[in-house]
Scaffold this motif. Structure first.
Motif, mmCIF file in Angstrom:
data_model
loop_
_atom_site.group_PDB
_atom_site.id
_atom_site.type_symbol
_atom_site.label_atom_id
_atom_site.label_comp_id
_atom_site.label_asym_id
_atom_site.label_seq_id
_atom_site.Cartn_x
_atom_site.Cartn_y
_atom_site.Cartn_z
ATOM 1 N N SER A 1 0.834 -1.205 0.000
ATOM 2 C CA SER A 1 0.000 0.000 0.000
ATOM 3 C C SER A 1 0.866 1.251 0.000
ATOM 4 O O SER A 1 0.708 2.124 -0.866
ATOM 5 C CB SER A 1 -0.939 -0.011 1.205
ATOM 6 O OG SER A 1 -1.743 1.144 1.227
ATOM 7 N N THR B 1 -8.212 3.385 -0.565
ATOM 8 C CA THR B 1 -7.134 2.613 0.033
ATOM 9 C C THR B 1 -7.665 1.968 1.297
ATOM 10 O O THR B 1 -8.556 2.499 1.963
ATOM 11 C CB THR B 1 -5.897 3.474 0.340
ATOM 12 O OG1 THR B 1 -4.907 2.663 1.015
ATOM 13 C CG2 THR B 1 -6.247 4.650 1.248
ATOM 14 N N THR C 1 -2.005 5.248 4.739
ATOM 15 C CA THR C 1 -1.768 5.529 3.317
ATOM 16 C C THR C 1 -2.588 6.721 2.859
ATOM 17 O O THR C 1 -2.091 7.600 2.146
ATOM 18 C CB THR C 1 -2.113 4.291 2.469
ATOM 19 O OG1 THR C 1 -1.240 3.215 2.827
ATOM 20 C CG2 THR C 1 -1.962 4.581 0.985
ATOM 21 N N THR D 1 -10.904 5.802 2.599
ATOM 22 C CA THR D 1 -10.842 4.408 2.989
ATOM 23 C C THR D 1 -12.205 3.790 2.703
ATOM 24 O O THR D 1 -13.104 4.467 2.193
ATOM 25 C CB THR D 1 -10.484 4.275 4.477
ATOM 26 O OG1 THR D 1 -11.459 4.991 5.250
ATOM 27 C CG2 THR D 1 -9.113 4.876 4.753
ATOM 28 N N TYR E 1 -5.970 1.973 -4.835
ATOM 29 C CA TYR E 1 -4.540 2.228 -4.656
ATOM 30 C C TYR E 1 -3.790 0.992 -4.166
ATOM 31 O O TYR E 1 -2.582 0.901 -4.324
ATOM 32 C CB TYR E 1 -4.354 3.368 -3.652
ATOM 33 C CG TYR E 1 -2.989 4.004 -3.690
ATOM 34 C CD1 TYR E 1 -2.575 4.772 -4.781
ATOM 35 C CD2 TYR E 1 -2.099 3.850 -2.634
ATOM 36 C CE1 TYR E 1 -1.331 5.361 -4.821
ATOM 37 C CE2 TYR E 1 -0.848 4.439 -2.656
ATOM 38 C CZ TYR E 1 -0.462 5.193 -3.755
ATOM 39 O OH TYR E 1 0.787 5.777 -3.785
ATOM 40 N N ASP E 2 -4.511 0.040 -3.586
ATOM 41 C CA ASP E 2 -3.889 -1.177 -3.070
ATOM 42 C C ASP E 2 -4.202 -2.360 -3.980
ATOM 43 O O ASP E 2 -5.201 -2.365 -4.697
ATOM 44 C CB ASP E 2 -4.406 -1.492 -1.661
ATOM 45 C CG ASP E 2 -4.297 -0.296 -0.720
ATOM 46 O OD1 ASP E 2 -3.350 0.491 -0.903
ATOM 47 O OD2 ASP E 2 -5.145 -0.166 0.169
#
Length: 310
Positions: free
Chosen positions: A103, A217, A222, A282, A300-301
């Protein structure tokens, strides 16, 4: 009608006329084939969702040898204090650390620091002939920098049970602690030059320029690191489980969402200098909210859990 007689069934034409007035039929196939002309002359059509596309970056080129070193060190770590009372915790922690490394280096460093603090407290408790479990560690620590409430150690922690070899456990924990400290020293602290962030910037300045983008994310560390790296661009907001921000200024969650998606939330369009085109979030925003002004979604992950990605 006389007893025993039946009412006549309605004529098919009448039935169709009635159902047209009271029944709404909207199958996906029907909607896809329907276009509507809008008052401004535009046309409303069912959107075609583009398939997911991987965006690649090269961490090894930016930090030669870092990944191999971290992978070797994670294999060497015993996480023995986590295994007391039950097996399997060590592998779960290794997987969690790898997910955080992918991440962001910021999320990974935060997890490494938490493991270091736990081992330091664990060794302090051993020196007092007490055993500190992870659950007790979380209860006795508030925040990242607070020391354990040592006055409560003798009351809150159980004595070392006879089944635990205290000397061997101390040696193992100290070896793990030194390995974790070496990893922490190797993790880059400056986000400038981070290949993942640079690849994201290339997307935002290139094919996604001027478009509304929501970026998800899994990790708050992050999300906050991305906000720090991107807020100077302007038009950036963040929403996570602990708050919301417009740039670096705290705001209400509803404010951030309406600045990003005013049309979908029936809010007045914000002034140009208050417009949000990039919403970092998130999974607190993954369901139940209307973000349909967005034109693109970035995960993003890596999709470790396909259900979470969906």
């Amino acid at each position: 009608a006389a007893e025993g007689s039946r009412s006549a069934a309605p004529a098919p034409a009448l039935l169709r006329a009635v159902t047209r007035e009271i029944v709404v039929r909207r199958t996906r196939a029907l909607v896809r084939g329907t276009a509507r002309t809008l008052p401004d002359g535009g046309t409303l059509r069912f959107p075609e969702r583009a398939p997911p596309r991987p965006v690649r970056y090269d961490l090894e080129a930016a930090y030669p040898g870092l990944l191999a070193n971290i992978a070797d060190t994670l294999e060497q770590l015993s996480f023995a204090p986590l295994e007391i009372g039950g097996a399997g915790a060590a592998n779960l922690v290794r997987i969690g650390l790898l997910k955080r490394l992918e991440s962001s280096t910021t999320a990974f460093r935060a997890s490494i620091r938490r493991q270091i603090r736990f081992l330091e407290a664990f060794l302090d408790a051993l020196a007092s002939s007490r055993l500190l479990a992870p659950r007790e560690h979380r209860a006795l620590h508030v925040g990242d920098g607070d020391a354990m409430q040592l006055l409560l150690t003798d009351v809150a922690l159980r004595p070392i049970p006879p089944s635990v070899d205290a000397d061997a456990m101390e040696a193992t924990a100290r070896a793990d602690l030194e390995r974790l400290r070496r990893i922490e020293r190797r993790i880059p602290r400056d986000p400038n030059g981070d290949p993942k962030i640079e690849r994201l910037l290339a997307l935002l300045d290139g094919e996604l320029a001027g478009r509304k983008v929501v970026l998800f994310t899994e990790f708050r560390d992050t999300a906050r690191a991305l906000l720090q790296a991107l807020h100077r661009r302007g038009g950036v907001a963040l929403v996570d489980g602990e708050g919301a921000f417009l740039g670096l200024s705290p705001c209400g969650r509803r404010t951030a969402i309406e600045r990003f998606a005013p049309r979908a939330n029936h809010a007045p369009p914000p002034p140009a200098h208050e417009r949000v085109d990039l919403l970092i979030a998130t999974d607190v925003l993954s369901e139940g909210l209307n973000l349909q002004d967005a034109e693109c979604v970035i995960s993003y992950d890596l999709p470790w859990n396909p259900v979470r990605l969906i």
